[in-house]
Scaffold this active site. Structure first.
Site, PDB file in Angstrom:
ATOM      1  N   ARG A 138       0.823  -1.211   0.000  1.00  0.00           N
ATOM      2  CA  ARG A 138       0.000   0.000   0.000  1.00  0.00           C
ATOM      3  C   ARG A 138       0.860   1.266   0.000  1.00  0.00           C
ATOM      4  NH1 ARG A 138      -5.302  -0.956   3.893  1.00  0.00           N
ATOM      5  NH2 ARG A 138      -6.464  -2.210   2.379  1.00  0.00           N
ATOM      6  N   LYS A 152     -18.037 -12.627   6.529  1.00  0.00           N
ATOM      7  CA  LYS A 152     -19.274 -11.913   6.836  1.00  0.00           C
ATOM      8  C   LYS A 152     -20.252 -11.833   5.668  1.00  0.00           C
ATOM      9  CE  LYS A 152     -18.249  -9.606  10.949  1.00  0.00           C
ATOM     10  NZ  LYS A 152     -17.005  -8.901  11.130  1.00  0.00           N
ATOM     11  N   GLY A 177      -7.954  -7.654   1.965  1.00  0.00           N
ATOM     12  CA  GLY A 177      -6.717  -7.789   2.724  1.00  0.00           C
ATOM     13  C   GLY A 177      -6.227  -9.224   2.792  1.00  0.00           C
ATOM     14  N   GLY A 211     -12.829  -3.687   1.882  1.00  0.00           N
ATOM     15  CA  GLY A 211     -14.217  -3.209   1.955  1.00  0.00           C
ATOM     16  C   GLY A 211     -14.501  -2.204   0.849  1.00  0.00           C
TER      17      GLY A 211
HETATM   18  C1  3PG Z   1      -8.786  -1.238   5.023  1.00  0.00           C
HETATM   19  O1  3PG Z   1      -7.755  -1.803   5.394  1.00  0.00           O
HETATM   20  O2  3PG Z   1      -9.732  -1.859   4.504  1.00  0.00           O
HETATM   21  C2  3PG Z   1      -8.836   0.259   5.122  1.00  0.00           C
HETATM   22  O3  3PG Z   1      -7.643   0.780   5.575  1.00  0.00           O
HETATM   23  C3  3PG Z   1      -9.984   0.708   5.968  1.00  0.00           C
HETATM   24  O4  3PG Z   1      -9.780   0.303   7.298  1.00  0.00           O
HETATM   25  P1  3PG Z   1     -11.018   0.228   8.314  1.00  0.00           P
HETATM   26  O5  3PG Z   1     -11.834  -0.952   7.908  1.00  0.00           O
HETATM   27  O6  3PG Z   1     -10.401   0.102   9.677  1.00  0.00           O
HETATM   28  O7  3PG Z   1     -11.800   1.511   8.145  1.00  0.00           O
END
Ligand code: 3PG
Length: 391
Positions: A36, A198, A351, A373
């Protein structure tokens, strides 16, 4: 009105505030994967080459408060300094606006200051207008290169661009292009592979793709909830009891749309997940009360691979087994390998999925999204709150 990209604005000699997503995995406080960070270098270099002063802001993890120093961005500032030679990367240990302003006024153009973790301040998540306005007062132009956070309506994502001109950087531009193609103009047939746990976070994208894809292949704990909804015994496997109703609705909707929503035909089970657990490949209808589903089975792998081979576009988010354990990663490995060997348009994200493909050295996908997400929500809505605000 469309979204402006950094190349559309005159940025020479300006002070830029750049929102990045440096929410990187840590191993004993060390950065274990800097994808990233690397992904923002094009935008950073473009800004520095134009004689700008650069303020970078980001979050890391979900800290409870500012004493949670594991989540300090100091290590990121050091790493960034190593990645960009001949550039000073200063670190501000807090977000004290007046101190930062003083620092910037004496800073040489072509250098960077990285501010401490935004999430040490509750104003960030609360989208506090005063916090956003104060941050915006430090710069002339706001650049969003934090695609992975663009689904969050936080101060640094949607607040700052209300006060100064805003645009997207190269990383966000590339994500929008690749993901839009995956939805608006895909090579058909389209196959969506979803794992992870989920139902809630994936229900939207599944529903959206019921009408826009040919196959949806489920794995992981997400599939377990759908198996339970279909009436199978799933033993002691991880699943979401309160989402069975939702899974049932989605199964019925898939039938109405004529979309092939697949759950595993066979699975790998064990009595408890561990590195040494004895594992068995059994048909889904043979799962017993004391068993745990840990991966998709051999027949399912074959079947899913067949769909992958005959697809024009494959979108994959979420490993299909407990990939952290070598013995339960066969399903995810075989999916990765068939996607690569199919040579079709492939969009990968999330991730865990990116962690998995990195660990095993799988590389040749058309697009590897930096978003988890955010990728899911973009494919669901074709936009995100932090992109809307830049229109
Ligand atoms: C992620 O890793 O998906 C983003 O950095 C967002 O992180 P968060 O879900 O803690 O908002």
């Amino acid at each position: 009105m469309g979204i402006k990209s950094i190349e559309d604005l005159k940025i020479n000699n300006k002070t830029i505030i750049l929102r990045t997503d440096y929410n990187v995995p840590l191993d004993n406080n060390d950065i274990s994967d800097d994808n990233r960070i690397q992904a923002t270098l094009d935008t950073i270099n473009y800004i520095l080459e134009r004689n700008c002063k650069l303020i970078i802001i980001s979050h890391l993890g979900r800290p409870k408060n500012k004493t949670d120093k594991t989540f300090s961005l100091e290590k990121i500032a050091k790493h960034l300094g190593d990645l960009i030679p001949n550039t000073e990367v200063a670190f501000s240990p807090d977000i004290n606006i007046e101190n930062i302003r003083d620092y910037i006024s004496n800073m040489n153009p072509g250098n960077i200051i990285l501010l401490e973790n935004l999430r040490f301040y509750e104003e960030e998540k609360n989208n506090d207008p005063k916090f956003a306005k104060a941050l915006s007062s430090l710069a002339d132009i706001y650049v969003n290169d934090a695609f992975a956070t663009s689904h969050r309506s936080h101060a640094s994502m949607v607040g700052i661009p209300r006060y100064i001109p805003g645009c997207i950087g190269f990383l966000v531009k590339k994500e929008i292009k690749a993901l839009s193609q995956g939805f608006c103009d895909p090579k058909i047939p389209v196959t969506l592979i979803l794992g992870g746990s989920k139902v809630d976070t994936k229900a939207g994208i599944i529903r959206n793709y019921l009408d826009n894809s040919d196959n949806i292949l489920l794995g992981g704990a997400l599939a377990n909830t759908f198996l339970a909804a279909k009436g199978y015994c799933i033993g002691k496997s991880k699943y979401e009891a309160n989402k069975i109703g939702l899974a049932k609705q989605i199964i019925n909707e898939a039938i109405n749309y004529g979309c092939n929503l697949m759950t595993p035909r066979d699975v790998v089970v064990c009595s408890n997940i561990s590195h040494t657990a004895e594992k068995f490949n059994i048909l889904t209808e043979d799962i017993k009360d004391d068993m745990v589903i840990a991966d998709i089975g051999i027949q399912t792998i074959e079947e899913y691979n067949e769909y992958i081979r005959s697809s024009g576009t494959i979108i994959w988010n979420g490993p299909v087994g407990v990939y952290e354990y070598e013995s339960f990663s066969c399903g995810s490995k075989s999916i990765a390998e068939s996607i690569i060997s199919s040579n079709k348009t492939s969009i990968i994200g999330g991730g865990d999925t990116v962690d998995f493909i990195d660990k095993h050295g799988y590389k040749n996908f058309s697009h590897i999204s930096t978003g988890g997400g955010a990728m899911i929500e973009f494919l669901e809505h074709q936009t995100l709150p932090a992109l809307e605000v830049l229109k």
